[in-house]
Each structure stands twice: as structure tokens, then as C-alpha cells.
Design a protein around this motif. Structure first.
Motif, PDB file in Angstrom:
ATOM      1  N   LEU A 149      54.054  44.168   8.722  1.00  0.00           N
ATOM      2  CA  LEU A 149      53.232  45.334   8.379  1.00  0.00           C
ATOM      3  C   LEU A 149      51.750  44.969   8.314  1.00  0.00           C
ATOM      4  O   LEU A 149      50.885  45.807   8.586  1.00  0.00           O
ATOM      5  CB  LEU A 149      53.662  45.908   7.022  1.00  0.00           C
ATOM      6  CG  LEU A 149      54.938  46.744   6.992  1.00  0.00           C
ATOM      7  CD1 LEU A 149      55.215  47.193   5.556  1.00  0.00           C
ATOM      8  CD2 LEU A 149      54.823  47.956   7.905  1.00  0.00           C
ATOM      9  N   LEU A 150      51.443  43.728   7.946  1.00  0.00           N
ATOM     10  CA  LEU A 150      50.042  43.313   7.851  1.00  0.00           C
ATOM     11  C   LEU A 150      49.396  43.339   9.244  1.00  0.00           C
ATOM     12  O   LEU A 150      48.258  43.796   9.412  1.00  0.00           O
ATOM     13  CB  LEU A 150      49.923  41.909   7.256  1.00  0.00           C
ATOM     14  CG  LEU A 150      50.570  41.684   5.887  1.00  0.00           C
ATOM     15  CD1 LEU A 150      50.465  40.224   5.480  1.00  0.00           C
ATOM     16  CD2 LEU A 150      49.903  42.572   4.849  1.00  0.00           C
ATOM     17  N   TYR A 151      50.147  42.829  10.227  1.00  0.00           N
ATOM     18  CA  TYR A 151      49.623  42.814  11.600  1.00  0.00           C
ATOM     19  C   TYR A 151      49.603  44.226  12.177  1.00  0.00           C
ATOM     20  O   TYR A 151      48.685  44.607  12.912  1.00  0.00           O
ATOM     21  CB  TYR A 151      50.448  41.851  12.464  1.00  0.00           C
ATOM     22  CG  TYR A 151      50.296  40.432  11.979  1.00  0.00           C
ATOM     23  CD1 TYR A 151      49.218  39.657  12.376  1.00  0.00           C
ATOM     24  CD2 TYR A 151      51.188  39.893  11.057  1.00  0.00           C
ATOM     25  CE1 TYR A 151      49.044  38.366  11.885  1.00  0.00           C
ATOM     26  CE2 TYR A 151      51.026  38.607  10.562  1.00  0.00           C
ATOM     27  CZ  TYR A 151      49.955  37.849  10.974  1.00  0.00           C
ATOM     28  OH  TYR A 151      49.776  36.586  10.481  1.00  0.00           O
ATOM     29  N   ARG A 152      50.617  45.010  11.832  1.00  0.00           N
ATOM     30  CA  ARG A 152      50.656  46.398  12.298  1.00  0.00           C
ATOM     31  C   ARG A 152      49.482  47.187  11.709  1.00  0.00           C
ATOM     32  O   ARG A 152      48.830  47.967  12.398  1.00  0.00           O
ATOM     33  CB  ARG A 152      51.981  47.059  11.897  1.00  0.00           C
ATOM     34  CG  ARG A 152      53.158  46.562  12.721  1.00  0.00           C
ATOM     35  CD  ARG A 152      54.494  47.035  12.170  1.00  0.00           C
ATOM     36  NE  ARG A 152      55.594  46.492  12.940  1.00  0.00           N
ATOM     37  CZ  ARG A 152      56.283  47.160  13.872  1.00  0.00           C
ATOM     38  NH1 ARG A 152      56.022  48.429  14.103  1.00  0.00           N
ATOM     39  NH2 ARG A 152      57.253  46.577  14.543  1.00  0.00           N
ATOM     40  N   ALA A 153      49.199  46.993  10.424  1.00  0.00           N
ATOM     41  CA  ALA A 153      48.117  47.732   9.772  1.00  0.00           C
ATOM     42  C   ALA A 153      46.757  47.307  10.331  1.00  0.00           C
ATOM     43  O   ALA A 153      45.843  48.130  10.468  1.00  0.00           O
ATOM     44  CB  ALA A 153      48.162  47.515   8.262  1.00  0.00           C
ATOM     45  N   SER A 157      45.203  46.385   1.893  1.00  0.00           N
ATOM     46  CA  SER A 157      45.763  46.371   0.551  1.00  0.00           C
ATOM     47  C   SER A 157      47.271  46.499   0.713  1.00  0.00           C
ATOM     48  O   SER A 157      47.750  47.371   1.445  1.00  0.00           O
ATOM     49  CB  SER A 157      45.182  47.541  -0.241  1.00  0.00           C
ATOM     50  OG  SER A 157      46.123  47.958  -1.175  1.00  0.00           O
ATOM     51  N   LEU A 158      48.001  45.620   0.037  1.00  0.00           N
ATOM     52  CA  LEU A 158      49.449  45.587   0.226  1.00  0.00           C
ATOM     53  C   LEU A 158      50.136  46.853  -0.255  1.00  0.00           C
ATOM     54  O   LEU A 158      51.282  47.097   0.081  1.00  0.00           O
ATOM     55  CB  LEU A 158      50.053  44.394  -0.534  1.00  0.00           C
ATOM     56  CG  LEU A 158      49.662  43.011  -0.057  1.00  0.00           C
ATOM     57  CD1 LEU A 158      50.398  41.946  -0.864  1.00  0.00           C
ATOM     58  CD2 LEU A 158      49.997  42.861   1.417  1.00  0.00           C
ATOM     59  N   THR A 159      49.444  47.635  -1.037  1.00  0.00           N
ATOM     60  CA  THR A 159      50.131  48.769  -1.664  1.00  0.00           C
ATOM     61  C   THR A 159      49.944  50.098  -0.939  1.00  0.00           C
ATOM     62  O   THR A 159      50.622  51.055  -1.254  1.00  0.00           O
ATOM     63  CB  THR A 159      49.662  48.950  -3.114  1.00  0.00           C
ATOM     64  OG1 THR A 159      48.237  48.956  -3.107  1.00  0.00           O
ATOM     65  CG2 THR A 159      50.193  47.855  -4.013  1.00  0.00           C
ATOM     66  N   ASP A 160      49.006  50.166   0.006  1.00  0.00           N
ATOM     67  CA  ASP A 160      48.899  51.499   0.621  1.00  0.00           C
ATOM     68  C   ASP A 160      49.110  51.529   2.137  1.00  0.00           C
ATOM     69  O   ASP A 160      48.230  51.908   2.889  1.00  0.00           O
ATOM     70  CB  ASP A 160      47.610  52.234   0.209  1.00  0.00           C
ATOM     71  CG  ASP A 160      46.363  51.434   0.477  1.00  0.00           C
ATOM     72  OD1 ASP A 160      45.589  51.269  -0.427  1.00  0.00           O
ATOM     73  OD2 ASP A 160      46.191  50.953   1.604  1.00  0.00           O
TER      74      ASP A 160
END
Ligand code: DC
Length: 209
Positions: free
Chosen positions: A35-39, A65-68
Motif C-alpha cells: 500500500l505504501l508503494y501504491r499510495a 500517513s499509514l492511517t489514511d
């Protein structure tokens, strides 16, 4: 080191589902590092920037931000492809290391899944599992998943994506997809979800004690 479970594997291998279920079973927090790379890729696309704009990608990665996360959007097929492109840039990977290691250092432990968790992010993890399945099995699973999300599904195009992503993720020079030497290999090609989870649980229990 606290109880860290590191799960790596190629696209659509089932590692995300296994990571979620293991986290639930042990009451641990879970980070899907894809998800980090996707975001990061999503931020560039939203600003109309090319995916190879390293500076903008690093800035986007640092600002995450890991939460949103808008997971519904990020988990789409287009974003997986785009993520694989930004993930090949070493400065982007470097910008995301601290965030992942801080997550893994939580006192209660953590489950992280991705491509380089056992090799780069948490080389000291007590439990490392490398999840694989044939490209055809993975493409079939991905097709079912996308159909369930209401996306148009073309199996041949998905199989082609899976193969392209395997090549890009495995052949890049920065933290390529590969099993850590001390990882347990789990091939889920012939296993259903429950069987795969039982196998992952058995590996985890054996390594935990
Ligand atoms: O696991 P995923 O399909 O959500 O990952 C999307 C892309 O992000 C994947 O093709 C490669 C990249 N990725 C990575 O390079 N390292 C990680 N730890 C997780 C994902």
C-alpha cells in the motif's frame, strides 16, 4: 526482537490474506507494505506527474500517513502496475524504510507483508515466510478478486500483468523480490485459503517457540 512475522512473495500469491489472518490470530498489528508503494504512485498520478519523477515520488513517499489510505482505490489493477514502477527507484524505497521499521519495532510485535520484508526491512524477524504460487494460479485469483470489486476482467491481460510484475519486481537492482535464505517457502498453488493459513500457522508456531 519482539514477535515479527515477515511475509514476502510475488503479486497475488495470497500473502496479504495470510498476513491479515496471522495478525488476527496473534492479535498483532499488520502492515501491507504494498500500500505504501501504491499510495506513492497514486499521489504522482493525481498530480499528473510521470511515474519516473524521482524527486516528486520521494516527497510523496515521505508525506504518507499509514492511517489514511483509500484502500479501495489503491487496490485497483492500475495502481498495482504503477506501484511496481515507483518501487524500482532506490530513493523511493529508502524514503519508506524508517516508517516500516518503526512499525515492526512495536513492542507487541507486528506482521508485515511485501517483497523485501525478510531481506531488507526486518532481516532479524523470527518468522519469515516466502509465499509462492504459479503465475496461472495467481492470475486466476486476481481475476476473481477484481471481478468481486466490479472491475472488468480479462484473464489473459491479468496473466500478462502478473508476469510483467514478477519480472520487474525480481529483476530490479534495489531490494529485488527474493526469498531470504532463512525463510520458509510456502507454495499455495494447490491449497485453498484455509489450507494455506493452516500451513502458515504451522510454520509460525514452529519458529516462534
Ligand atoms: O503487494 P502489492 O501487489 O500491493 O505491491 C504493489 C507493488 O509494490 C509491487 O509490484 C512491488 C511493490 N512492492 C515492493 O517493491 N516492496 C514491497 N515491500 C511491497 C510492494
Amino acid at each position: 526482537m519482539s514477535f515479527v512475522i515477515a511475509i514476502d512473495g510475488p503479486a497475488a500469491s495470497g500473502k496479504g490474506t495470510l498476513a491479515r489472518r496471522l495478525a488476527q490470530h496473534y492479535g498483532l498489528p499488520h502492515l501491507d507494505t504494498g500500500l505504501l508503494y501504491r499510495a506513492t504512485a497514486c499521489a504522482l498520478l493525481d498530480e499528473g506527474l510521470p511515474l519516473d519523477d524521482v524527486e516528486a515520488a520521494v516527497e510523496a513517499a515521505r508525506g504518507l500517513s499509514l492511517t489514511d489510505f483509500d484502500e479501495t482505490r489503491l487496490r485497483g489493477r492500475e495502481m498495482g502496475e504503477a506501484a511496481s514502477v515507483v518501487a524500482a527507484m532506490p530513493p523511493v524505497r529508502a524514503a519508506l524504510i524508517d516508517m516500516q521499521q518503526a512499525f515492526a519495532a512495536r513492542p507487541e510485535g507486528a506482521v508485515l507483508d511485501g517483497r523485501d520484508i525478510g531481506t531488507v526491512i526486518c532481516p532479524q524477524a523470527r518468522v519469515k515466510i516466502f509465499v509462492t504460487a504459479t503465475p496461472e494460479t495467481r492470475a486466476q485469483r486476481r481475476a476473481l478478486e477484481l471481478a468481486a470489486r466490479g472491475e472488468d476482467v480479462d484473464y489473459t491481460a491479468i496473466l500478462d500483468d502478473v508476469r510483467k510484475r514478477d519480472a520487474r519486481d525480481s529483476e530490479r537492482s534495489a531490494a529485488p523480490l527474493k526469498a531470504a535464505e532463512d525463510a520458509a517457502l510456502l507454495d499455495t498453488s494447490e491449497l485453498d485459503r484455509d489450507e494455506a493459513f493452516a500451513a502458515a500457522l504451522a510454520i509460525t508456531q514452529a519458529r516462534r517457540d
